[in-house]
Design a protein around this motif. Sequence first.
Motif, PDB file in Angstrom:
ATOM      1  N   GLN A 184       0.910  -1.185   0.158  1.00  0.00           N
ATOM      2  CA  GLN A 184      -0.086  -0.093  -0.051  1.00  0.00           C
ATOM      3  C   GLN A 184       0.952   0.960  -0.120  1.00  0.00           C
ATOM      4  N   VAL A 185       0.609   2.390  -0.817  1.00  0.00           N
ATOM      5  CA  VAL A 185       1.381   3.452  -0.994  1.00  0.00           C
ATOM      6  C   VAL A 185       0.457   4.624  -0.611  1.00  0.00           C
ATOM      7  N   GLN A 186       0.892   5.363   0.579  1.00  0.00           N
ATOM      8  CA  GLN A 186      -0.018   6.582   0.770  1.00  0.00           C
ATOM      9  C   GLN A 186       0.979   7.628   1.310  1.00  0.00           C
ATOM     10  N   ARG A 187       0.621   8.769   0.969  1.00  0.00           N
ATOM     11  CA  ARG A 187       1.456   9.970   1.418  1.00  0.00           C
ATOM     12  C   ARG A 187       1.131  10.241   2.715  1.00  0.00           C
ATOM     13  N   CYS A 188       1.983  10.709   3.419  1.00  0.00           N
ATOM     14  CA  CYS A 188       1.699  11.237   4.846  1.00  0.00           C
ATOM     15  C   CYS A 188       0.943  12.387   4.811  1.00  0.00           C
ATOM     16  N   ALA A 189      -0.004  12.284   5.607  1.00  0.00           N
ATOM     17  CA  ALA A 189      -1.125  13.679   5.724  1.00  0.00           C
ATOM     18  C   ALA A 189      -0.338  14.867   6.240  1.00  0.00           C
ATOM     19  N   GLU A 190       0.556  14.792   6.997  1.00  0.00           N
ATOM     20  CA  GLU A 190       1.130  15.762   7.683  1.00  0.00           C
ATOM     21  C   GLU A 190       2.227  16.333   6.833  1.00  0.00           C
ATOM     22  N   ASP A 191       3.008  15.450   6.037  1.00  0.00           N
ATOM     23  CA  ASP A 191       4.041  15.959   5.179  1.00  0.00           C
ATOM     24  C   ASP A 191       3.716  14.939   3.930  1.00  0.00           C
ATOM     25  N   THR A 192       3.427  15.643   2.985  1.00  0.00           N
ATOM     26  CA  THR A 192       2.959  14.912   1.708  1.00  0.00           C
ATOM     27  C   THR A 192       4.289  14.529   0.975  1.00  0.00           C
ATOM     28  N   SER A 193       5.521  15.112   1.427  1.00  0.00           N
ATOM     29  CA  SER A 193       6.662  14.577   0.883  1.00  0.00           C
ATOM     30  C   SER A 193       7.109  13.033   1.306  1.00  0.00           C
ATOM     31  N   ILE A 194       6.525  12.399   2.406  1.00  0.00           N
ATOM     32  CA  ILE A 194       6.791  11.486   2.983  1.00  0.00           C
ATOM     33  C   ILE A 194       5.882  10.486   2.397  1.00  0.00           C
ATOM     34  N   LEU A 195       6.600   9.426   1.673  1.00  0.00           N
ATOM     35  CA  LEU A 195       5.758   8.345   1.177  1.00  0.00           C
ATOM     36  C   LEU A 195       5.714   7.118   2.339  1.00  0.00           C
ATOM     37  N   ILE A 196       4.651   6.453   2.595  1.00  0.00           N
ATOM     38  CA  ILE A 196       4.571   5.491   3.526  1.00  0.00           C
ATOM     39  C   ILE A 196       4.269   4.033   2.666  1.00  0.00           C
ATOM     40  N   THR A 197       5.011   3.365   2.646  1.00  0.00           N
ATOM     41  CA  THR A 197       4.857   2.213   1.823  1.00  0.00           C
ATOM     42  C   THR A 197       4.771   1.051   2.652  1.00  0.00           C
ATOM     43  N   THR A 198       3.529   0.059   2.806  1.00  0.00           N
ATOM     44  CA  THR A 198       3.490  -0.782   3.529  1.00  0.00           C
ATOM     45  C   THR A 198       3.420  -2.050   2.811  1.00  0.00           C
ATOM     46  N   TYR A 199       4.445  -2.917   3.221  1.00  0.00           N
ATOM     47  CA  TYR A 199       4.684  -4.330   2.382  1.00  0.00           C
ATOM     48  C   TYR A 199       3.775  -5.281   3.567  1.00  0.00           C
TER      49      TYR A 199
END
Length: 526
Positions: A240-255
């Motif tokens: 799953q790939v989602q950008r952090c709400a607080e900082d959209t430059s942060i990409l949260i990739t969940t494997y």
Amino acid sequence: MEVLLMKMQTSDPNKSEIGRKLQQNADLNSPSPCHEDLVDRKEEDELESAKAEMGEVKEENERLKKMLEKIQENYKSLQSSFNEILQQGATKKSTSSLVSSSPDNVPEPELVSLSLGRSSSMESIKDDPELKPSLTLRLDSNSRLSTPGNSSEDQQKEDGAAETWPPSKIQKRTTRNGDGEDQQNHVKRARVSVRTRCDAPTMNDGCQWRKYGQKISKGNPCPRAYYRCTVAPGCPVRKQVQRCAEDTSILITTYEGNHNHPLPFSAMAIASTTAAAASMLLSGSSTSQQGLNSTATAKLSNQVLNGFNFNPHDNSTRQFYLPNSTSSPSLPTITLDLTSSQPPSSNYFNRFSSNFPSFPSTSLNFSSSESNILPAVWGNGYSRYGAQVPYYQTRTVDLSLGKEFQDQIYQSFSGNNQSLTETLTKVITSDPSFRSVIAAAISSMVCSSAKPGDPADQKAEKFGQNLMQAIISQDGKDQSSCSSRYCNGLASSTSQTGSSLLQPSFPFPIFNSAFKPDSDDKELNN
DNA sequence: CGACTTTGACCCGCGC
DNA sequence: GCGCGGGTCAAAGTCG
């Protein structure tokens, strides 16, 4: 090693040949007809070139000899350290169990602070017991190393544990789809969430992914994209790939899940790292009574995972709460926070690059924090979006490594202190779960050597192999750590289709030798 | 034309 | 039981 021996052998014939030529040259010094002058010059040229060649070979031999000596020294120190530790193993276990049970019978919080990043910003919340979340990361896991001797059923159980996706839904869905996967074990699942700074829509982690859905999740205006691995049909891995709400430059990739196929070289780093992290997490949740709701954060340097293409551009260490949807309370999740990068000058492993030019700019950025570090996702017990994340009382297992460790490593690499392997051995063997993470990181370091084939690269690779062999052979002995399981996890499914299938994707003999520990000595002694 | 993305519908678990 | 939200499916659209 063989190359070295061959070169040493081949140097002798050179010498004898040159000797012969010298003798011939001496013989030819006597007066001779003019047409023989040309022959003389030719032979002189040959002699000169042969001499030069010999010099080069000598130099190379010296270099290789030194390498060999160093490797052998490292190996010996590793071996002796492991022997020591094996002897002390039983006593250590008993003492640790004594330590874990506090005298006043107050259940201590079980926090796994696997802090590989350098952050002290979470100290502010460390003292609040209510803030200490749960991760039951039992290091004396009951799980057993899956060896070739183990039944495939065991392996399937193990695989099902980490690879089941989606947890219970797929069980019903698969009846519709016909994918016959073992979905029995709903309990042992783990997600590995990787937080990186990345401008691209997704990280390039070396795998092929196919997007199969996108949703706007509650609490985050950024849509979450769902991908599945398309490297092999039926691969259970999703991300799953989602950008952090607080900082959209942060990409949260969940494997989630382990690949059931050989991985592309470039995908090794992330796969091994996430598998190690997941395995580490599962090793706890699998044996915990209460730890099903575990979440952990491993703060790795953003350069550890060399397979990634992202550009860290923020040296500040900031804390973020994952959206509750990403750090689903129902699934154990370990977060690799790669957002807190370090200036290169402060990075020990970057400093090593002067000694080991072939080492990539990989950094193992061990925390210098002396305290327990709470992972960003835990925060104050509530996600930023108001969903309460229930915590369980747990036991503290602090894997954070202090500055002393960093200094030891640096000094070892600088040759001022004990050998690096000795230092690493002490640290690694002190905790089996940490071994898996180290192994993954080292594999990623060695994997990404820039110039395959050059001597320094081979040196680096050898070092990694030695270390990892030692790590995994230790695993095989105590049968309780997760690093071997993570290796098996990567290889487990392939073992059903053929044991050799995985080999191309693991360039290191370590993964093979893990299954035949006896070969270690032979290989290294040669 | 195949592979991939988009997107609305659907399924299911969970909390109230 | 109902509604909400996460996760997945699959048809339609897009791209190379």
